[in-house]
Design a protein around this motif. Structure first.
Motif, PDB file in Angstrom:
ATOM      1  N   SER A 227       0.879  -1.150  -0.008  1.00 35.67           N
ATOM      2  CA  SER A 227      -0.029  -0.075   0.118  1.00 35.67           C
ATOM      3  C   SER A 227       0.946   1.550  -0.105  1.00 35.67           C
ATOM      4  O   SER A 227       1.986   1.123   0.094  1.00 35.67           O
ATOM      5  CB  SER A 227      -0.812  -0.140   1.267  1.00 35.67           C
ATOM      6  N   ALA A 228       0.397   2.527  -0.204  1.00 39.18           N
ATOM      7  CA  ALA A 228       1.059   3.583  -0.205  1.00 39.18           C
ATOM      8  C   ALA A 228       1.866   4.037   1.040  1.00 39.18           C
ATOM      9  O   ALA A 228       3.189   3.908   0.820  1.00 39.18           O
ATOM     10  CB  ALA A 228       0.205   4.787  -0.663  1.00 39.18           C
ATOM     11  N   PRO A 229       1.159   3.844   2.168  1.00 40.80           N
ATOM     12  CA  PRO A 229       2.070   3.985   3.349  1.00 40.80           C
ATOM     13  C   PRO A 229       3.215   2.774   3.253  1.00 40.80           C
ATOM     14  O   PRO A 229       4.475   3.334   3.942  1.00 40.80           O
ATOM     15  CB  PRO A 229       1.185   3.846   4.521  1.00 40.80           C
ATOM     16  N   MET A 230       2.854   1.659   2.956  1.00 36.78           N
ATOM     17  CA  MET A 230       4.084   0.608   3.030  1.00 36.78           C
ATOM     18  C   MET A 230       5.080   0.902   2.062  1.00 36.78           C
ATOM     19  O   MET A 230       6.375   0.678   2.530  1.00 36.78           O
ATOM     20  CB  MET A 230       3.223  -0.658   2.936  1.00 36.78           C
ATOM     21  N   MET A 231       4.747   1.406   0.998  1.00 33.12           N
ATOM     22  CA  MET A 231       5.686   1.766  -0.144  1.00 33.12           C
ATOM     23  C   MET A 231       6.866   2.592   0.461  1.00 33.12           C
ATOM     24  O   MET A 231       7.897   2.987   0.102  1.00 33.12           O
ATOM     25  CB  MET A 231       5.186   2.065  -1.470  1.00 33.12           C
ATOM     26  N   SER A 232       6.239   3.872   1.115  1.00 31.56           N
ATOM     27  CA  SER A 232       7.110   5.153   1.681  1.00 31.56           C
ATOM     28  C   SER A 232       8.073   4.240   2.708  1.00 31.56           C
ATOM     29  O   SER A 232       9.142   4.587   2.430  1.00 31.56           O
ATOM     30  CB  SER A 232       6.121   5.895   2.432  1.00 31.56           C
ATOM     31  N   ALA A 233       7.495   3.241   3.420  1.00 33.13           N
ATOM     32  CA  ALA A 233       8.726   2.653   4.254  1.00 33.13           C
ATOM     33  C   ALA A 233       9.408   1.896   3.664  1.00 33.13           C
ATOM     34  O   ALA A 233      10.595   1.727   4.036  1.00 33.13           O
ATOM     35  CB  ALA A 233       7.718   1.723   5.375  1.00 33.13           C
ATOM     36  N   LEU A 234       9.087   1.138   2.400  1.00 33.87           N
ATOM     37  CA  LEU A 234       9.960   0.204   1.665  1.00 33.87           C
ATOM     38  C   LEU A 234      10.988   1.077   0.998  1.00 33.87           C
ATOM     39  O   LEU A 234      12.019   0.711   0.472  1.00 33.87           O
ATOM     40  CB  LEU A 234       9.173  -0.389   0.507  1.00 33.87           C
ATOM     41  N   ASP A 235      11.019   2.376   1.101  1.00 41.87           N
ATOM     42  CA  ASP A 235      12.002   3.252   0.537  1.00 41.87           C
ATOM     43  C   ASP A 235      13.499   3.162   1.282  1.00 41.87           C
ATOM     44  O   ASP A 235      14.352   3.145   0.861  1.00 41.87           O
ATOM     45  CB  ASP A 235      11.667   4.746   0.296  1.00 41.87           C
TER      46      ASP A 235
END
Length: 149
Positions: free
Chosen positions: A104-112
């Motif tokens: 999800s979008a919040p998870m993709m931010s964390a995956l950076d």
């Protein structure tokens, strides 16, 4: 002919002796299936559990492991953001490594900043804990799951 027969007999004897003398590796539990988060543990001293934190009312987190793939989702009534992720996993006798590919979008931010998640793993057939640790190897907290399928 007697030499060949003797050699074959000797080889069979050595193979048989090796099989009886070598301990079989202990069977690992399988993480394949569906798991639901039950609680969290905190470790104040890096070794011992200092307290157990139940999940909040309405909070639900489910993980599915199958054929080397993981998918997880989380719902929290107090959080308007969607949280889910997909990737691969592998386990050893005492560790779980999850590599997330997308989410999800919040998870993709964390995956950076972090895509590979390494945990200490404590597991039996129906329950497992994925234990996070600090850079010095001290336990910090765990997520505790129960098998639901």
């Amino acid at each position: 002919m007697k030499k060949i027969f003797g050699l074959v007999l000797l080889m069979l004897l050595l193979v048989s002796a090796t099989e009886f003398a070598s301990p079989k590796p202990e069977a690992m539990h399988s993480i394949e299936g569906t798991w639901e988060l039950q609680s969290f543990y905190n470790y104040d001293d890096g070794i011992n559990i200092s307290d157990t934190v139940p999940k909040a009312e309405g909070y639900r987190q489910v993980k599915m492991y199958y054929n080397g793939k993981i998918m997880w989702s989380r719902h929290s009534p107090k959080d308007s953001l969607d949280w889910f992720g997909y990737g691969t996993y592998r386990i050893t006798a005492d560790s779980l490594i999850e590599t997330l590919e997308y989410g999800s979008a919040p998870m993709m931010s964390a995956l950076d900043t972090l895509r590979v998640f390494r945990f200490e793993l404590e597991m039996n057939d129906d329950y497992y804990s994925q234990i996070s640790f600090d850079e010095e190897g001290n336990r910090t907290f765990s997520e505790n799951y129960k098998r639901i399928d």
